[in-house]
Scaffold this motif. Structure first.
Motif: not given
Length: 176
Positions: A89-103
């Motif tokens: 869960r920490p990986w999913l929660l903490l990576s969502a915003l950077p993933f959207a920013l990268g996209y």
């Protein structure tokens, strides 16, 4: 110890259909983003960003090579994560915003006055950033399947719902 774990496992209830489909829907975000990038990034880099075919190809090559390096590393890190929220869960929660920013950053354009190599450097860094955080979501997410299921059949059904959702989201993303 194994008998105690077996006793705990057999006392758990199988996941409901609703929970299986909710889990499957989680695949849609990252997978549809990957499909859009796979279908359109090369054309974007060539036609919109104005990069040479050689540089656009190198960007995609390095992005894929990085993906092959980062995914196993993230899997190892995810497996060794210990937190009050669990391993994944920490990986999913903490990576969502950077993933959207990268996209979002993948689709930024610059004026034609900026040099090819400046654009190349920007896009290579963004592709690496995007792939890294995509893996930070997709690898732990995929690893959750055996942790959520209580039996082989449950695990198979979870994987099936994930696959169905990813196929549907991929087809929809390709034709939007």
């Amino acid at each position: 110890m194994e008998n105690a774990q077996l006793l705990i496992d057999t006392q758990q209830k199988p996941l409901s259909r609703v929970k299986k489909w909710i889990y499957g829907l989680g695949e849609c975000g990252v997978y549809s983003g990957s499909v859009i990038v796979g279908f359109f990034l090369q054309t974007f880099l060539l036609e919109v960003a104005g990069l040479s075919p050689y540089l656009a190809g190198v960007i995609l090559l390095i992005g894929n090579l990085w993906d092959g390096i980062s995914a196993p590393a993230i899997g190892k890190l995810s497996d060794s994560t210990r937190s009050i929220w669990g391993r994944r869960r920490p990986w999913l929660l903490l990576s969502a915003l950077p993933f959207a920013l990268g996209y979002s950053s993948l689709w930024i354009t610059f004026s034609r006055d900026i040099s090819q190599y400046t654009k190349f450097l920007y896009y290579i860094l963004v592709v690496i950033f995007y792939n890294t955080f995509g893996n930070c979501i997709s690898v732990p997410y995929g690893a959750m399947t055996p942790e959520l299921s209580v039996s082989y059949n449950d695990s198979t059904l979870l994987t099936m719902t994930r696959s169905i959702c990813s196929i549907i989201s991929g087809v929809v993303a390709a034709f939007i």
